[in-house]
Design an enzyme around this catalytic site. Structure first.
Site, PDB file in Angstrom:
ATOM      1  N   HIS A  17     -41.643 -30.504  20.766  1.00 41.81           N
ATOM      2  CA  HIS A  17     -40.308 -30.063  20.320  1.00 41.81           C
ATOM      3  C   HIS A  17     -39.306 -30.202  21.476  1.00 41.81           C
ATOM      4  O   HIS A  17     -38.197 -30.686  21.311  1.00 41.81           O
ATOM      5  CB  HIS A  17     -40.321 -28.584  19.925  1.00 41.81           C
ATOM      6  N   LYS A  41     -44.071 -21.528   4.499  1.00 48.87           N
ATOM      7  CA  LYS A  41     -45.237 -21.417   5.383  1.00 48.87           C
ATOM      8  C   LYS A  41     -45.635 -19.957   5.477  1.00 48.87           C
ATOM      9  O   LYS A  41     -44.869 -19.136   5.969  1.00 48.87           O
ATOM     10  CB  LYS A  41     -44.903 -21.953   6.777  1.00 48.87           C
ATOM     11  N   ARG A  91     -43.323 -38.017  14.279  1.00 46.67           N
ATOM     12  CA  ARG A  91     -44.618 -38.403  14.841  1.00 46.67           C
ATOM     13  C   ARG A  91     -45.227 -39.497  13.982  1.00 46.67           C
ATOM     14  O   ARG A  91     -45.059 -39.475  12.756  1.00 46.67           O
ATOM     15  CB  ARG A  91     -45.567 -37.193  14.885  1.00 46.67           C
ATOM     16  N   SER A 129     -47.407 -27.370  16.344  1.00 43.19           N
ATOM     17  CA  SER A 129     -47.546 -25.923  16.525  1.00 43.19           C
ATOM     18  C   SER A 129     -48.881 -25.444  15.979  1.00 43.19           C
ATOM     19  O   SER A 129     -49.501 -24.541  16.539  1.00 43.19           O
ATOM     20  CB  SER A 129     -46.409 -25.191  15.797  1.00 43.19           C
TER      21      SER A 129
END
Ligand code: ADP
Length: 164
Positions: A17, A41, A91, A129
């Site tokens: 990040h 989430k 990514r 994460s």
């Protein structure tokens, strides 16, 4: 003044990040790192307040970066900053489909909103994460994954989680 918004859950912030935030801060006049509550989430590791505090500490060396938190849709939030650009990290393989879909949905709500993607640094392409949470939970070494000044805090939180 050109404003960029870097949104995410940041649960917790990683060096991946931070790499995107730093590169964005070189391109734009001001960067707002926006911590999204992200109700989709379930059970985050860190509360929003803890995440704000950690992100603030991690970005304190960048004078044109500030931190905010929001519990609404990103496309609505972006309306507060006309002409802003959303900047996200991409990514290889894992992010494209999701980001493409999100971008189409956001455009419907806020047609003015533009999103740009910075490709992930090869060092951090595998980093997320959730990987950090998993490593911390099992007592793995977090150096090279998160800012050094946050390692103890993340390990302590993971220790408390293991006790639950
Ligand atoms: P979200 O909850 O939206 O998945 P994250 O906090 O996981 O939020 O990530 C926020 C943004 O940072 C996303 O655009 C994601 O693609 C990007 N990102 C996450 N990890 C990395 C990384 N290792 N390298 C580059 N970008 C990343």
């Amino acid at each position: 003044m050109k404003i960029a918004i870097c949104p995410g859950s940041f649960d917790p912030i990683t060096l991946g990040h931070l790499n995107i935030i730093r590169r964005t801060s070189k391109i734009f006049d001001e960067v707002i790192v926006c911590i999204m509550h992200n109700s989709a989430k379930s059970s985050p590791m860190f509360s929003v307040e803890e995440r704000i505090d950690m992100v603030k500490r991690a970005v304190s060396r960048y004078p044109n970066v500030r931190v905010d938190a929001q519990d609404c849709l990103l496309a609505e939030y972006a309306k507060n900053y006309p002409g802003c650009v959303i900047v996200k990290g991409l990514r290889a393989s894992s992010d494209f489909e999701y980001e493409f879909q999100m971008n189409l949905a956001n455009k419907k709500i806020n047609p003015q909103m533009e999103t740009m993607f910075l490709t992930s640094d090869s060092k951090y392409n595998f980093l997320s994460s959730s990987l950090v949470r998993e490593l911390a939970y099992y007592g793995g070494d977090l150096s090279g994954y998160v800012p050094n000044e946050l390692i103890d805090e993340i390990n302590n939180k993971a220790k408390n989680w293991r006790k639950k």
